[in-house]
Every structure is written in C-alpha cells, then in structure tokens.
Design a protein around this motif. Sequence first.
Motif, PDB file in Angstrom:
ATOM      1  N   ASN A 284      -4.093  -1.908   9.847  1.00  0.00           N
ATOM      2  CA  ASN A 284      -3.381  -3.001   9.197  1.00  0.00           C
ATOM      3  C   ASN A 284      -2.018  -3.119   9.854  1.00  0.00           C
ATOM      4  O   ASN A 284      -1.405  -2.098  10.208  1.00  0.00           O
TER       5      ASN A 284
ATOM      6  N   GLU B 231      -4.379  -7.812   7.885  1.00  0.00           N
ATOM      7  CA  GLU B 231      -5.450  -6.828   7.771  1.00  0.00           C
ATOM      8  C   GLU B 231      -6.357  -6.882   8.997  1.00  0.00           C
ATOM      9  O   GLU B 231      -6.493  -7.921   9.634  1.00  0.00           O
TER      10      GLU B 231
ATOM     11  N   CYS C 211       0.846  -1.194   0.000  1.00  0.00           N
ATOM     12  CA  CYS C 211       0.000   0.000   0.000  1.00  0.00           C
ATOM     13  C   CYS C 211       0.882   1.245   0.000  1.00  0.00           C
ATOM     14  O   CYS C 211       2.008   1.229   0.496  1.00  0.00           O
TER      15      CYS C 211
ATOM     16  N   VAL D 104       1.743  -4.808   3.713  1.00  0.00           N
ATOM     17  CA  VAL D 104       0.679  -5.172   4.649  1.00  0.00           C
ATOM     18  C   VAL D 104       0.859  -6.643   4.995  1.00  0.00           C
ATOM     19  O   VAL D 104       0.800  -7.513   4.131  1.00  0.00           O
TER      20      VAL D 104
ATOM     21  N   LYS E  30      -4.119   0.707  -1.844  1.00  0.00           N
ATOM     22  CA  LYS E  30      -3.466  -0.466  -2.416  1.00  0.00           C
ATOM     23  C   LYS E  30      -2.706  -0.082  -3.678  1.00  0.00           C
ATOM     24  O   LYS E  30      -3.188   0.682  -4.497  1.00  0.00           O
TER      25      LYS E  30
ATOM     26  N   CYS F  11       1.581  -3.426   9.310  1.00  0.00           N
ATOM     27  CA  CYS F  11       2.414  -3.106   8.156  1.00  0.00           C
ATOM     28  C   CYS F  11       3.883  -3.146   8.528  1.00  0.00           C
ATOM     29  O   CYS F  11       4.255  -3.046   9.695  1.00  0.00           O
TER      30      CYS F  11
ATOM     31  N   CYS G 173      -6.202   1.868   8.237  1.00  0.00           N
ATOM     32  CA  CYS G 173      -6.616   1.393   6.908  1.00  0.00           C
ATOM     33  C   CYS G 173      -7.047   2.541   6.015  1.00  0.00           C
ATOM     34  O   CYS G 173      -6.761   2.536   4.810  1.00  0.00           O
TER      35      CYS G 173
END
Length: 195
Positions: free
Chosen positions: A161, A152, A123, A149, A193, A163, A188
């Motif tokens: 998320n 989720e 992302c 990521v 994405k 990450c 998020c």
Amino acid sequence: MAAALRPLLNTQKAAAASQRCVARYGNITQRQFHATQNQHSAASLRSRLSELRRNGTPEIVFGGLVLTVVGIDYYLQQRTDQQKNEMIRQFEQEVKQDEAISRKEEKELIKQGGADMTTKFQCTVRRVPKQFDGHKCLTNLKVGDVVNVLQEGVGPDNKYNLCSIDRSQHSPKAAEDEKRISIGWFPCNCLEKVQ
C-alpha cells in the motif's frame, strides 16, 4: 678390329651383369641401406635426447609452459575483476539515479499536499519486516504507528500500500507550521485497518 671391339664387349657384358645383379639383389641392398640409415638416425636421436636431458632443456621448457599458463590465468583474472567492478559501478549508479527520481517524486507529492491522493483509510502497523529498506519503502516505522493509506495494491504483485505518516507529531523540534510527511510503500500483510 676384332681386337678393338673386345674391350667394348667386355664393358657391355660387365654392364649387363651389373644390371642383372642389381635386379636380383637390389632390394636386399636397399633394405640394408635403409636399415643402416634408420639405425644411424635412431642412434643420433637418442644421443640428441640424452644431450637435451643433460643440459636441462626439458626443465626449461616445462618451466616456460608453467609461467605461460600462470600469466594467462593472471590476465584473465584481472579482466574478470575489471568487468565485475564495472558492473558494480553501473549498478550503483543506476540505484542512485532511481533513488533521486523517487525522492523527487516524493517531494512533488508532498508539495502538492496529496491533493490528488486523499487518505482512503488509516492502518496500524502490526509488524515491521526485518529486511525492508528499499528507496520506495516507508521506513523507520515501529509497531503501533498509525499510517494513512493513500493507494492500495501498488508495487510488485500488488502486495504493498502507498502510505504516508506525519512525522512532525513525533518530533518536538519540528516547527508548528512545518509538516514532516514521509510517503512510501508498506506491505499489506503488516497493516491492520483502524475501525
């Protein structure tokens, strides 16, 4: 004998007359006695109060009362401050313990190389929240950074998320064989994405 009984009869007559007088006028005499006594006690109470006013006793009592109230207030304030400081100290200690556990978990994830946590997708950071500095959060990101990521829907209300970002790419001082990976939560709604 009659002459000897006369003084006795006179005494008995005097006693009977006295009893009749007491029976008839006794209430008046008692009322006058109590009224006189009340007047004396009221006069003595007034004289006592005027004497107390004259020598400053009311001011002394009032001052003592004020000092007592101030002393009690000071004591209660000190006790409240001590309790507040103790609560803050305990809270700081719990936060430090939580941060240490989080750092330990992050180091374990990095040591494992993310073997059990593979990258699901990448992302781009579109927005960085103003107040986003928790110990589980992925911090020091800029708009446009690309993050991996790993998981989720984590954190409160599944709004984050998990990450990771490789910081060794951005650091020229990092050794070739040393990877500097940071792992943490990121909202998020601040990520987009990469297609």
